[in-house]
Scaffold this motif. Structure first.
Motif, PDB file in Angstrom:
ATOM      1  N   LYS A   5      15.520  17.502 -12.383  1.00  0.00           N
ATOM      2  CA  LYS A   5      15.843  16.076 -12.420  1.00  0.00           C
ATOM      3  C   LYS A   5      16.349  15.678 -11.040  1.00  0.00           C
ATOM      4  CE  LYS A   5      17.891  12.011 -13.451  1.00  0.00           C
ATOM      5  NZ  LYS A   5      19.069  11.897 -12.665  1.00  0.00           N
ATOM      6  N   GLY A   7      17.989  12.478  -8.886  1.00  0.00           N
ATOM      7  CA  GLY A   7      18.633  11.183  -9.080  1.00  0.00           C
ATOM      8  C   GLY A   7      18.078  10.141  -8.136  1.00  0.00           C
ATOM      9  N   GLY A   8      18.689   8.959  -8.210  1.00  0.00           N
ATOM     10  CA  GLY A   8      18.215   7.875  -7.362  1.00  0.00           C
ATOM     11  C   GLY A   8      19.334   7.327  -6.497  1.00  0.00           C
ATOM     12  N   SER A   9      20.366   8.137  -6.275  1.00  0.00           N
ATOM     13  CA  SER A   9      21.514   7.626  -5.525  1.00  0.00           C
ATOM     14  C   SER A   9      21.260   7.662  -4.024  1.00  0.00           C
ATOM     15  CB  SER A   9      22.748   8.463  -5.837  1.00  0.00           C
ATOM     16  OG  SER A   9      23.092   8.271  -7.188  1.00  0.00           O
ATOM     17  N   SER A 191      21.351  15.791  -7.026  1.00  0.00           N
ATOM     18  CA  SER A 191      21.997  14.498  -6.805  1.00  0.00           C
ATOM     19  C   SER A 191      22.536  14.420  -5.375  1.00  0.00           C
ATOM     20  CB  SER A 191      23.107  14.333  -7.838  1.00  0.00           C
ATOM     21  OG  SER A 191      23.674  13.054  -7.735  1.00  0.00           O
ATOM     22  N   ASN A 192      23.381  13.430  -5.118  1.00  0.00           N
ATOM     23  CA  ASN A 192      23.891  13.271  -3.742  1.00  0.00           C
ATOM     24  C   ASN A 192      25.272  13.891  -3.551  1.00  0.00           C
ATOM     25  OD1 ASN A 192      25.310  11.420  -5.242  1.00  0.00           O
ATOM     26  ND2 ASN A 192      25.197   9.784  -3.734  1.00  0.00           N
ATOM     27  N   GLY A 195      27.348  19.494  -6.016  1.00  0.00           N
ATOM     28  CA  GLY A 195      27.423  20.041  -7.369  1.00  0.00           C
ATOM     29  C   GLY A 195      28.579  19.360  -8.068  1.00  0.00           C
ATOM     30  N   LEU A 197      32.267  18.721  -8.467  1.00  0.00           N
ATOM     31  CA  LEU A 197      33.424  18.887  -7.583  1.00  0.00           C
ATOM     32  C   LEU A 197      34.713  18.756  -8.400  1.00  0.00           C
ATOM     33  CD1 LEU A 197      32.143  16.463  -4.766  1.00  0.00           C
ATOM     34  CD2 LEU A 197      31.922  18.966  -4.832  1.00  0.00           C
ATOM     35  N   VAL A 221      36.736  16.777 -15.559  1.00  0.00           N
ATOM     36  CA  VAL A 221      36.622  16.833 -14.095  1.00  0.00           C
ATOM     37  C   VAL A 221      35.665  15.758 -13.598  1.00  0.00           C
ATOM     38  CG1 VAL A 221      35.901  18.282 -12.152  1.00  0.00           C
ATOM     39  CG2 VAL A 221      37.102  19.308 -14.086  1.00  0.00           C
ATOM     40  N   GLN A 223      33.669  12.287 -13.303  1.00  0.00           N
ATOM     41  CA  GLN A 223      33.924  10.861 -13.528  1.00  0.00           C
ATOM     42  C   GLN A 223      32.604  10.104 -13.500  1.00  0.00           C
ATOM     43  OE1 GLN A 223      36.454  10.226 -10.174  1.00  0.00           O
ATOM     44  NE2 GLN A 223      37.683  11.937 -10.885  1.00  0.00           N
ATOM     45  N   ARG A 225      29.193   8.474 -13.626  1.00  0.00           N
ATOM     46  CA  ARG A 225      27.881   8.941 -14.053  1.00  0.00           C
ATOM     47  C   ARG A 225      27.792  10.470 -14.090  1.00  0.00           C
ATOM     48  NH1 ARG A 225      23.882   7.964 -15.461  1.00  0.00           N
ATOM     49  NH2 ARG A 225      22.614   8.647 -13.717  1.00  0.00           N
ATOM     50  N   LYS A 229      25.887  13.925 -16.663  1.00  0.00           N
ATOM     51  CA  LYS A 229      25.237  15.165 -16.230  1.00  0.00           C
ATOM     52  C   LYS A 229      25.887  16.359 -16.922  1.00  0.00           C
ATOM     53  CE  LYS A 229      24.337  13.236 -11.673  1.00  0.00           C
ATOM     54  NZ  LYS A 229      22.997  12.706 -11.936  1.00  0.00           N
TER      55      LYS A 229
END
Ligand code: ADP
Length: 267
Positions: A5, A7-9, A191-192, A195, A197, A221, A223, A225, A229
């Protein structure tokens, strides 16, 4: 079988993702690519004069309120611009990519919510006319058919409700259901961020491994969006997927690095 997958960030390097996906597919890996496009959808929605309306559910999840106009913009960006850009990039790299939304061939079906229970200004509210839902069934036969003939499926929301309506679904959780039902060995969520955090503002606080049994403990842990995941990951693991990896898509060879253990591994 690998489900990836992306993402689109902001910051995600789609070309690097496609380079790496192509490398793995051309080496013989059976792979399904699932993508988002939420950032671009917000940009286009603003330009079209339909600014996104974000709501917080009573259970604390943030999501976008999706009326019919929003759903249509969402389709333009996800199924149009983003999906075709990825298909084009993969085709240019020698991969016979085939773009599909969850609607096509009833690839992804599930329950539409219709109403959202949200908290606004400290008050509980019921919002009607929402076109969002949750994927429950994957047309495994269709994906198997495509993979068997050498196509690489590039899958995007929306999905199809049991009543036959298009509905927006979370891409991470859709990817998790696909991974489960396709019996994937591994789900990679790019994603951006490097992993999961411990501190979202500190990229050095990467959590390297999470034992499968403890994944729910890590919900706190994450927040915003990122919670979707982690939820998707816990669903995938519960559904028999061997491992879920969260990794960075802003770097060269993002998939290879993820598989080499550079992100967060849940197993
Ligand atoms: P994508 O569009 O790539 O799917 P999202 O924007 O949905 O990505 O989710 C990734 C974002 O989640 C990150 O950019 C980060 O700001 C946020 N986030 C919140 N909590 C965390 C966390 N604990 N670890 C990593 N990222 C987090």
């Amino acid at each position: 079988m690998l489900v990836v997958k992306v993402g689109g960030s902001a910051g995600i390097d789609l070309a690097a993702v496609c380079d790496d996906v192509a490398r793995h597919v051309l080496a013989g890996t059976r792979l399904i690519l699932v993508h988002g496009g939420s950032h671009e959808t917000n940009v286009v929605a603003e330009k079209l004069g339909v600014p996104p309306r974000f709501v917080t559910s009573v259970s604390g999840f943030q999501s976008r309120y999706t009326d019919r106009a929003t759903l249509e913009i969402f389709e333009m960006v996800y199924c149009g611009k983003t999906n075709k850009a990825i298909v084009e990039m993969l085709q240019a790299r020698g991969v016979n990519a085939l773009g599909l939304s969850g609607l096509d061939g009833a690839l992804l079906t599930g329950v539409r919510k219709g109403t959202l229970k949200v908290i606004e200004g400290g008050k509980r509210k019921l919002l009607r006319g929402d076109f969002t839902g949750k994927v429950e069934r994957v047309n495994v036969a269709l994906l198997d058919l495509l993979l068997a003939h050498g196509y690489t499926p590039v899958v995007t929301p929306p999905a199809l409700s049991y009543e036959g309506e298009a509905m927006n679904v979370d891409g991470d959780r859709a990817a998790a259901v696909i991974a489960q039902q396709m019996k994937a060995e591994c789900l990679v969520i790019l994603s951006n961020v490097p992993g999961l955090l411990r501190d979202v503002h500190d990229e050095g606080s990467l959590i390297r491994t999470i034992p499968a049994a403890a994944v729910e403990d890590y919900m706190g842990v994450a927040q915003g969006r990122m919670r979707m995941k982690v939820l998707g990951a816990s669903e995938a693991i519960a559904g028999g997927v061997g491992a879920v990896l969260f990794a960075d898509a802003r770097v060269p060879q993002p998939l290879t690095r993820a598989l080499a253990g550079q992100g967060t591994k849940i197993a």
